[in-house]
Design an enzyme around this catalytic site. Structure first.
Site, PDB file in Angstrom:
ATOM      1  CB  THR A 189     -13.039  -7.694   6.389  1.00 14.36           C
ATOM      2  OG1 THR A 189     -13.998  -6.690   6.037  1.00 14.36           O
ATOM      3  CG2 THR A 189     -12.631  -7.482   7.847  1.00 14.36           C
ATOM      4  CG  PHE A 191     -11.608 -11.427  10.113  1.00 13.39           C
ATOM      5  CD1 PHE A 191     -12.466 -11.032  11.127  1.00 13.39           C
ATOM      6  CD2 PHE A 191     -12.059 -11.372   8.808  1.00 13.39           C
ATOM      7  CE1 PHE A 191     -13.748 -10.580  10.847  1.00 13.39           C
ATOM      8  CE2 PHE A 191     -13.338 -10.922   8.510  1.00 13.39           C
ATOM      9  CZ  PHE A 191     -14.186 -10.526   9.540  1.00 13.39           C
TER      10      PHE A 191
END
Length: 298
Positions: A189, A191
């Protein structure tokens, strides 16, 4: 400087560090909190219910920074995050790539053979599909991964488990029954770190620039928008389109590219971009983080 003055300065520095807060969405133990701890170890991580709550907390000064997930290598873009970047006036000051390592957890003393149902966020359940299917377990989707772990701890359900981070298992006193159970070893992921004020990155540091723009209604507008980056030798790393809120069938584009605002080729590309766009907004220039695995350019 007198010893008393030195102590006053030390106390002020300690107080400023104690009050440094980074906001994240979800419950304690969420992957977003893990990103906060790894990227910003000097900050206190504070949970908020929604992504918009993160923006409000930073705008109002309740948090100095926000940790915002924007895309996952398996699930794709986090659309809410991009939509909020468009309507709020915060700046991107950094990025972080977090490898997602899903774990199976249950109450102490429970073994895998006793489990019949697993709880987690829908994406986490999908990302662990093979592992769950192999065991023949029922799947129950909940609001977030860390919330699944917290609920399991509170309700003492027999024969049930949660899929969440190792941090969640540690925080809620659950046993780790299996680690890295996701289907893809490269599950990651990305960010973005957001703040009230932008930054000027240190010299000789590789940077990214993120911006938002709408194209003019002329033939080949998007092609012409991107042409200036090609002719100036600029590497694009992401292009994403999103609907414009309140205007049906209108879209704006998010663009990430490598470069710094003080580079001549970047300035030339942005000047050319202005000819074919309106409502262009630079979201931030910030140090580029290394990805866990290599990825090609656009």
């Amino acid at each position: 400087m007198s010893p008393a003055r030195r102590q006053i300065l030390r106390d002020r520095i300690a107080m400023s560090h104690a009050n440094r807060v980074v906001a994240f969405q979800g419950a304690h133990g969420a992957y977003s909190e893990q990103a906060c701890r790894e990227k910003l170890p000097g900050y206190q991580s504070r949970p908020y219910k929604t992504f918009e709550d993160i923006f409000i907390a930073v705008e109002q000064g309740d948090a100095e920074l926000g940790m915002l997930p924007v895309e996952n290598s398996m699930a794709g873009v986090v659309s809410d995050s991009y939509d909020l970047l468009a309507v709020h006036n915060l700046h991107i000051i950094g990025e972080y790539y977090l490898p997602v390592r899903h774990c199976l957890m249950a109450h102490q003393g429970v073994n895998v053979e006793r489990i019949h149902t697993v709880y987690s966020h829908p994406q986490a359940l999908a990302q662990c599909h093979s592992f769950i299917k192999r065991h023949g377990w029922n799947r129950v989707a909940v609001y977030d991964t860390a919330g699944a772990a917290a609920a399991l701890k509170e309700e003492h359900r027999e024969g049930e488990a949660a899929i969440a981070s190792a941090l969640a298992a540690e925080l809620y006193g659950l046993d780790l029954l299996a680690e890295q159970i996701q289907d893809s070893a490269n599950n990651t992921t990305r960010f973005l770190i957001i703040a009230k004020d932008g930054i000027i990155p240190m010299p000789n540091v590789g940077c990214k620039i993120s911006l938002l723009f709408e194209v003019r209604h002329i033939p080949a507008a998007l092609y012409k928008c991107l042409g200036g980056f090609a002719t100036n030798g600029i590497n694009l790393t992401r292009l994403e389109s999103r609907p414009v809120a309140g205007r049906d069938w209108s879209y704006h584009f998010y663009l990430d590219f490598q470069g710094r605002m003080d580079q001549v080729n970047v300035q030339q590309a942005l000047e050319e971009l202005k000819f074919y766009t309106h409502n262009m907004k630079v979201l931030g220039c910030y140090p580029e983080s290394l990805r866990p695995e290599s990825q090609g350019a656009l």
